[in-house]
Write an enzyme that holds these catalytic residues in place. Structure first.
Site, PDB file in Angstrom:
ATOM      1  N   HIS A 195    -110.851 -56.027 -55.677  1.00  0.00           N
ATOM      2  CA  HIS A 195    -110.299 -55.622 -54.375  1.00  0.00           C
ATOM      3  C   HIS A 195    -111.358 -55.068 -53.410  1.00  0.00           C
ATOM      4  CE1 HIS A 195    -109.999 -51.532 -55.954  1.00  0.00           C
ATOM      5  NE2 HIS A 195    -108.899 -51.736 -56.617  1.00  0.00           N
ATOM      6  N   HIS A 216    -101.870 -45.209 -66.494  1.00  0.00           N
ATOM      7  CA  HIS A 216    -102.101 -45.489 -65.066  1.00  0.00           C
ATOM      8  C   HIS A 216    -101.371 -46.778 -64.687  1.00  0.00           C
ATOM      9  CE1 HIS A 216    -104.125 -46.126 -61.329  1.00  0.00           C
ATOM     10  NE2 HIS A 216    -105.189 -46.753 -61.753  1.00  0.00           N
ATOM     11  N   GLU A 231    -101.883 -48.842 -61.991  1.00  0.00           N
ATOM     12  CA  GLU A 231    -102.540 -49.941 -61.263  1.00  0.00           C
ATOM     13  C   GLU A 231    -102.557 -51.197 -62.144  1.00  0.00           C
ATOM     14  OE1 GLU A 231    -106.323 -49.006 -59.409  1.00  0.00           O
ATOM     15  OE2 GLU A 231    -106.121 -50.736 -58.073  1.00  0.00           O
ATOM     16  N   ASP A 290    -104.399 -53.619 -62.996  1.00  0.00           N
ATOM     17  CA  ASP A 290    -105.406 -54.042 -63.976  1.00  0.00           C
ATOM     18  C   ASP A 290    -105.123 -53.416 -65.346  1.00  0.00           C
ATOM     19  OD1 ASP A 290    -106.092 -51.739 -62.459  1.00  0.00           O
ATOM     20  OD2 ASP A 290    -108.156 -51.805 -63.167  1.00  0.00           O
ATOM     21  N   HIS A 293    -107.226 -41.831 -60.108  1.00  0.00           N
ATOM     22  CA  HIS A 293    -107.315 -41.915 -58.672  1.00  0.00           C
ATOM     23  C   HIS A 293    -105.985 -42.342 -58.035  1.00  0.00           C
ATOM     24  CE1 HIS A 293    -107.804 -46.480 -58.167  1.00  0.00           C
ATOM     25  NE2 HIS A 293    -107.569 -46.288 -59.433  1.00  0.00           N
ATOM     26  N   ASP A 305    -109.066 -44.610 -65.711  1.00  0.00           N
ATOM     27  CA  ASP A 305    -110.182 -45.107 -64.893  1.00  0.00           C
ATOM     28  C   ASP A 305    -111.388 -44.157 -64.883  1.00  0.00           C
ATOM     29  OD1 ASP A 305    -109.274 -47.580 -63.950  1.00  0.00           O
ATOM     30  OD2 ASP A 305    -108.165 -46.676 -62.312  1.00  0.00           O
ATOM     31  N   TYR A 308    -119.252 -47.077 -59.663  1.00  0.00           N
ATOM     32  CA  TYR A 308    -117.815 -46.922 -59.891  1.00  0.00           C
ATOM     33  C   TYR A 308    -117.327 -45.611 -59.269  1.00  0.00           C
ATOM     34  CZ  TYR A 308    -113.457 -47.180 -62.516  1.00  0.00           C
ATOM     35  OH  TYR A 308    -112.141 -47.256 -62.875  1.00  0.00           O
TER      36      TYR A 308
HETATM   37 FE1  FEO Z   1    -107.026 -47.804 -60.959  1.00  0.00          FE
HETATM   38 FE2  FEO Z   1    -108.674 -49.677 -63.286  1.00  0.00          FE
HETATM   39  O1  FEO Z   1    -107.319 -49.233 -62.108  1.00  0.00           O
END
Ligand code: FEO
Length: 394
Positions: free
Chosen positions: A24, A78, A80, A82, A145, A164, A191
């Protein structure tokens, strides 16, 4: 990648994404991994999943150790995608009625990704879950995050599953910090700069909280990249250092150029900075990805932004970069603007406004030059570089 046993009865079962180059908007020149962890205990437990397109690889990895149907609990640190995109395939194999543990906000967020789907079991901050021989405890890490983010800590094994946090977008054959050594740090730093910088004040608070809790840490297992087992303290200390954002005698001159005029200005500014003993670098925005520029900016004391004026505004890559940087809120920097123009010449004014909104200390009114810089114009760029050098730590 084949699963490996990282501690007795605990396996890393995630996948390598060798070919991802854009996460992204973040350049992932060396791919990434989506890590997931399987704990073999009386209650067999899977921590996190992977991107949707790798779900079958994850299931295959799990099957090398145990029939996925035998998994009792799934934990989502988490939401998200991924880490959650693989949930539908995984839950289908594990059993749609199996408990899915997550934070309270995780429950809300997972429900918005996968409505009314599974037996969500929201956890309290500090809550525990017995797996038989071992106990897990959970720590909300809101906004690190995402609001749903949490850590899972295996008490007896002294292992932190950190989602993450402490990760790196790096695909390699190495699985642990001791196998890759110092070469992992630039990936961890990039990162941090692109995913976590905005939350630096929260990270400092979190590290204080974890230090007060005196949690012994034998291993930190993030959801991307290598596992920290030789020296988990190294990455935690690096996060503290990066979060403090103490400015160095370093400047990043970030710009784009249409006919090499703004480029010539950038190079003159860098030359003056170098002559004043500043670690300086020009970064052309069509040669460097925005995520690489932000990584350089992390410890820089100065950011100097250049743009030609195009159609009374900024060059699009510069506008893109300023938007990206504004979101990440880097701190403790002095700044200035420069750029060439043909007739209207708004770019310097627009950049200055943006820099002020970002709470940078704009120490010079900026240099704008019509068409092509002459000797006097280059001299003005040298002066801007010298002024920036004066404002940096010695
Ligand atoms: Fe916040 Fe690796 O996803």
């Amino acid at each position: 990648m084949k699963p490996i046993e990282i501690a007795e009865g605990i396996y890393s079962v995630g996948v390598i994404d060798w070919n991802i180059r854009d996460f992204h908007g973040y350049s992932t020149y060396q791919g990434s991994t989506y890590n997931a962890y399987l704990i073999m205990d009386e209650k067999i437990t899977l921590i996190d999943t992977v991107k949707k397109e790798f779900a079958d690889d994850l299931i295959h990895n799990i099957s090398r150790i145990v029939d996925p149907k035998k998994i009792d609990y799934v934990i989502s640190n988490h939401t998200e995608m991924d880490h959650s995109g693989g949930l539908p395939r995984v839950m289908h194999r594990v059993g749609e009625d199996k408990p899915l543990y997550c934070s309270k906000v995780g429950h809300k967020n997972l429900s918005m990704h996968f409505p009314n789907r599974w037996d969500y079991r929201p956890l309290e901050d500090g809550g525990t879950l017995s797996l038989g021989k071992r106990t897990l405890t959970f720590m909300e890490t809101r906004m690190l995050h995402w609001p749903d983010s949490m850590f899972t800590y295996a008490i007896e094994d002294r292992i932190l599953f950190s989602s993450d946090a402490f990760g790196q977008h790096y695909a390699g054959l190495e699985r642990f910090d001791d196998q890759i050594g110092d070469a992992i740090m630039p990936h961890a730093r990039k990162y941090f700069a692109n995913i976590l910088l905005l939350y630096a004040p929260l990270i400092l608070k979190l590290v204080d909280k974890v230090t007060e809790m005196n949690l012994p840490l034998d291993m930190v297992c993030p959801d991307h990249g290598i596992i920290w087992r030789k020296d988990p303290g190294r990455i935690i200390n690096a996060y503290v250092e990066w979060s403090r954002q103490e400015p160095k005698r370093k400047a990043v001159v970030v710009y784009d150029s249409m006919w090499h005029s703004t480029e010539a200005m950038a190079e003159a500014i860098v030359e003056a900075l170098g002559q004043a003993g500043v670690d300086a670098k020009p970064m052309h925005l069509r040669k460097w990805n925005r995520s690489d520029v932000i990584t350089e900016i992390l410890d820089a004391g100065a950011i100097i932004v250049g743009s030609p004026t195009l159609n009374n505004g900024l060059f699009p890559t510069v506008a893109d970069f300023l938007t990206y940087m504004k979101g990440l809120k880097p701190k403790n920097k002095i700044a200035a603007a420069f750029g060439s123009y043909g007739w209207s010449g708004e770019s310097v004014k627009i950049i200055n406004k943006e820099l002020e909104e970002m709470k940078f200390d704009v120490v010079h009114p900026g240099v704008k030059i019509q068409y092509v810089p002459d000797e006097k114009g280059i001299e003005a760029c040298y002066e801007l570089g010298a002024r920036i050098a004066e404002g940096l730590p010695k």
